[in-house]
Design a protein around this motif. Sequence first.
Motif, PDB file in Angstrom:
ATOM      1  N   ALA A  80       7.825  14.779 -38.217  1.00  0.00           N
ATOM      2  CA  ALA A  80       7.454  15.588 -36.941  1.00  0.00           C
ATOM      3  C   ALA A  80       7.123  14.061 -36.387  1.00  0.00           C
ATOM      4  N   TYR A  81       7.345  12.858 -37.264  1.00  0.00           N
ATOM      5  CA  TYR A  81       7.027  11.650 -36.614  1.00  0.00           C
ATOM      6  C   TYR A  81       8.238  11.413 -35.655  1.00  0.00           C
ATOM      7  N   GLY A  82       9.297  11.073 -36.499  1.00  0.00           N
ATOM      8  CA  GLY A  82      10.784  11.530 -36.346  1.00  0.00           C
ATOM      9  C   GLY A  82      11.294  11.727 -35.612  1.00  0.00           C
ATOM     10  N   LEU A  83      11.201  12.840 -34.251  1.00  0.00           N
ATOM     11  CA  LEU A  83      11.954  13.231 -33.614  1.00  0.00           C
ATOM     12  C   LEU A  83      11.428  12.673 -32.343  1.00  0.00           C
ATOM     13  N   ALA A  84      10.668  11.250 -32.116  1.00  0.00           N
ATOM     14  CA  ALA A  84      10.765  10.392 -31.236  1.00  0.00           C
ATOM     15  C   ALA A  84      12.172   9.349 -31.287  1.00  0.00           C
ATOM     16  N   ALA A  85      12.933   9.660 -32.065  1.00  0.00           N
ATOM     17  CA  ALA A  85      14.619   9.060 -32.731  1.00  0.00           C
ATOM     18  C   ALA A  85      15.610   9.626 -31.191  1.00  0.00           C
ATOM     19  N   ALA A  86      15.231  10.349 -31.388  1.00  0.00           N
ATOM     20  CA  ALA A  86      15.638  12.028 -30.437  1.00  0.00           C
ATOM     21  C   ALA A  86      15.394  10.591 -28.841  1.00  0.00           C
ATOM     22  N   CYS A  87      13.916  10.292 -28.207  1.00  0.00           N
ATOM     23  CA  CYS A  87      14.129  10.205 -27.165  1.00  0.00           C
ATOM     24  C   CYS A  87      15.451   8.549 -26.929  1.00  0.00           C
ATOM     25  N   GLY A  88      15.289   8.252 -28.204  1.00  0.00           N
ATOM     26  CA  GLY A  88      16.045   6.805 -27.575  1.00  0.00           C
ATOM     27  C   GLY A  88      17.296   7.446 -27.527  1.00  0.00           C
ATOM     28  N   VAL A  89      17.897   8.507 -28.051  1.00  0.00           N
ATOM     29  CA  VAL A  89      19.192   8.538 -27.539  1.00  0.00           C
ATOM     30  C   VAL A  89      19.673   9.745 -25.871  1.00  0.00           C
ATOM     31  N   VAL A  90      17.892  10.288 -25.366  1.00  0.00           N
ATOM     32  CA  VAL A  90      17.757  10.893 -24.213  1.00  0.00           C
ATOM     33  C   VAL A  90      18.550   9.494 -23.070  1.00  0.00           C
ATOM     34  N   GLU A  91      17.582   8.149 -23.759  1.00  0.00           N
ATOM     35  CA  GLU A  91      17.756   7.052 -23.209  1.00  0.00           C
ATOM     36  C   GLU A  91      18.591   7.072 -22.743  1.00  0.00           C
ATOM     37  N   ARG A  92      19.797   6.557 -23.558  1.00  0.00           N
ATOM     38  CA  ARG A  92      21.004   5.638 -23.707  1.00  0.00           C
ATOM     39  C   ARG A  92      21.920   6.891 -23.206  1.00  0.00           C
ATOM     40  N   LEU A  93      22.079   8.258 -23.065  1.00  0.00           N
ATOM     41  CA  LEU A  93      22.492   9.196 -22.395  1.00  0.00           C
ATOM     42  C   LEU A  93      22.263   9.216 -21.328  1.00  0.00           C
TER      43      LEU A  93
END
Length: 380
Positions: A79-92
């Motif tokens: 569940a901690y790793g879901l934070a990785a999606a935030c970096g992708v969202v920011e780039r998009l």
Amino acid sequence: MRRGPTNSLMDVAGLRVGHAHRVGAGHRTGTTVVLAPAGGAVAGVDVRGAAPGTRETELLDPRNLVERVHAVVLTGGSAYGLAAACGVVERLADAGIGYPVNGGVVPIVPAAVIFDLGRGGAFRAVPDAALGTAAYDAATGGPHGVGPASGGDPHTTSPEGTAPPVGGNVAARPGAVPALGTAPPAASGSIGAGTGAMAGGLAGGVGTASVILPDGGTVAALAVANPVGSVLDPADGTLAGTRYGLPGEFDHLRSPSPHEVQAWNPQKAPSFNTTIGVVATDRTLTKAQCGKLAAVAHDGLARAIRPAHTMTDGDTIFALSTCAIPAPAHDEFQDILAAAADVFSRAIAHAVLAATGREGAPTYLDVFPSAATTATGEIS
């Protein structure tokens, strides 16, 4: 039928893949991102495991608003790793890509995780937004998209500028961040989201496969193989997923010796795991058809892993349609579904075959060396 040029998701025109990972200083984990073409991809999802860790899956229900997604994130870190999606969202978002709303866009980025906590030694050494950003950049050729292919310890400079420490106690270095590594988009092995993966006591990882159908359409899969179940055929110790290989794909393998099969008795298998992935096609599908495509891909997962969908697996498969070529007729859709199951089985086999061995997680050919053949077909 034949494999696509790269035998990967990259054979579906418009898709891009990026892998980023950290190994060392207590880390052994990573993130993989699948980027949709301009305008997004129609998407569906099917969750079968009893312990899933996911983001934005409810949005993919055909009854809900959004039709297309802009990326899918697969990552370690539970569940901690879901934070990785935030970096992708920011780039998009910075690129102006997302669902249009008043004042801007909202990127739609579903995600799923595997359980790999502690595989590098530190329980909380998990993917974060920076790792998601690096995976995005690896897919697009951005600032961090130039690292080497690496299934083991990466030695590039980390985005934080912190070199990996040499020796010492991980627990005494709470701020240590190891170098960041990347891998080519069509690569398989202990990379990206599969860096810390295990597969029934063997080393697991990321695997890919594709097929070009007689009608010219392409179906491909990327699997992160990290199951609690076995990836072996219980009858003879072969990799179960290789049974669905295309001509020549797994000709370098044969059944291992009965002695090696009898000797294999993995101990202390992890109690939490999960296999996740993406299956994709260039044919135009509806949101509901993508949901069915993801569901049938689970058949391929269950053919390659035994048991599958357990209480401690969070098995989740996303399906993408890039809509590059026209919608299939009824019988053609049946062929796409059948191909989805097969490519997912093959992808799991490639993940295990390409994985990097380590203490407590040997490779398949480390355990069953007699399964490898020479170019002439003789036992090596």
